[in-house]
Design a protein around this motif. Sequence first.
Motif, PDB file in Angstrom:
ATOM      1  N   GLU A 187       2.280   0.376  10.620  1.00 20.53           N
ATOM      2  CA  GLU A 187       1.617   0.761   9.365  1.00 20.53           C
ATOM      3  C   GLU A 187       2.437   1.804   8.622  1.00 20.53           C
ATOM      4  N   THR A 188       2.922   2.803   9.342  1.00 20.93           N
ATOM      5  CA  THR A 188       3.771   3.822   8.707  1.00 20.93           C
ATOM      6  C   THR A 188       5.102   3.213   8.275  1.00 20.93           C
ATOM      7  N   LEU A 189       5.628   2.305   9.075  1.00 24.40           N
ATOM      8  CA  LEU A 189       6.864   1.612   8.709  1.00 24.40           C
ATOM      9  C   LEU A 189       6.707   0.908   7.366  1.00 24.40           C
ATOM     10  N   ARG A 190       5.587   0.208   7.188  1.00 27.96           N
ATOM     11  CA  ARG A 190       5.362  -0.519   5.927  1.00 27.96           C
ATOM     12  C   ARG A 190       5.171   0.451   4.762  1.00 27.96           C
ATOM     13  N   ALA A 191       4.553   1.591   5.030  1.00 24.78           N
ATOM     14  CA  ALA A 191       4.378   2.584   3.971  1.00 24.78           C
ATOM     15  C   ALA A 191       5.731   3.104   3.479  1.00 24.78           C
ATOM     16  N   TYR A 192       6.646   3.369   4.416  1.00 22.16           N
ATOM     17  CA  TYR A 192       7.990   3.800   4.008  1.00 22.16           C
ATOM     18  C   TYR A 192       8.702   2.683   3.238  1.00 22.16           C
ATOM     19  N   ARG A 193       8.571   1.443   3.701  1.00 17.52           N
ATOM     20  CA  ARG A 193       9.234   0.319   3.031  1.00 17.52           C
ATOM     21  C   ARG A 193       8.711   0.172   1.603  1.00 17.52           C
TER      22      ARG A 193
END
Length: 417
Positions: free
Chosen positions: A17-23
């Motif tokens: 979820e955090t990965l997608r937020a950064y992306r």
Amino acid sequence: MTLYDRLYELYAEFDTETLRAYREFVDLFPPLDSRVALDSWDDANAELADRRERIERAFGDGGDTLAEVASIADRESSFTALDLHGKYGRAPNALVLDVDETLRSAGDTDNEIPRVTLHLLTEFAERGVPLVICTGQTLENVKGFLIQGLGNELVHSGDVSVVYEAGAGVFTPGSGADTKRLLYDDLADDVRGVVDDVREGVLREAPERVRRGCHLQGNEFNVTLKPNYETGSDDAEAVIDEAMVHLLDLVGDAVGERVDVDDGPAAARAYYADADPEIAGALDRAGADAPEDVPAAAGRLLDRLEVALYRADAAELAAADLHKAAGVEASLDVLGVDDPFVCMMGDSKSDLRVMEWAEETDSGVAAAPEHSSGRVLEHVRSTDDLVFAPGDAAAVLRTMYAWRCLAELNGNSIPQM
């Protein structure tokens, strides 16, 4: 370890979820002339790269693809993609996209295509996936917002095609002599003659309320009356109902002249009221009679003409042979997609024809917003249930993107153009 197991571990062991937020932050960061803002983008980009690298190291061969999947799609979307690949054994090699109330939704997005949706479309294009924009709008309208949203370079790359006026024409920039195909040029003279006659008189001969309350959309071929009131309002519904009566009477006159029928308007009202309950409802609301009998000679010509009512939005005449499915086939031919397997996203009965074509020919899957017409939702739910919230076409696009990535990872070749 199976691909299912690797995918399960990916979402169980990593903070995707955090990965997608950064992306999303990195991809959609607006161009700002600010050192502080640029520093924030640099920090986010570095964190994104670090999180992706951890996934790549953990999974070894194929880790880069799993990192890409996790940075775009959530767990549910990824497993849906994997299920779709198991069902069909191939991934989409083209996207076919309606615009109004599909890519954009007037109720939720101020009638603009969301930035995240536009960005995902560019991601597909960069991976060599052709985009077919399939709409009832005029070509000039579509070209304008495509260039604004996707950029001139992409629109003219040769990988974007536009089916406009619901199949009257196909426009594929960068395709030489095939850049523009006017499908209505192939129609029979009597069909074209009826449409031309109706266009000539549709406003000039209209009742005063229709003439003042409607405008003629600037189509190349189809005849479309739009209200001068807010779409969906009571005033729009009333004037479009009356415009439908007027349109049917003009069609009937033009048909009657060609097949020697005395009361062409009565034949047209009877034919289309029987064919479409929505048109029957418009005639009833407008207080117009709808006879039951259709002379055989008139019926044969009316079979080749399509009249459509979009309640409180439009009354339209087109040729039955000009529809979105025919336009999509022509677009895919120009784009060089020899063995199509598309994702068709739409909401209306004109989009349903493309969905049915895809199912009947094993040429793709269908997706629709939850406010779509009943028949569209019935079709989509009965196939793969790819239904999304209004204005959230990005949800299905993420699933399609993950599907293509997982197809590569699974060792199956993605269909090439």
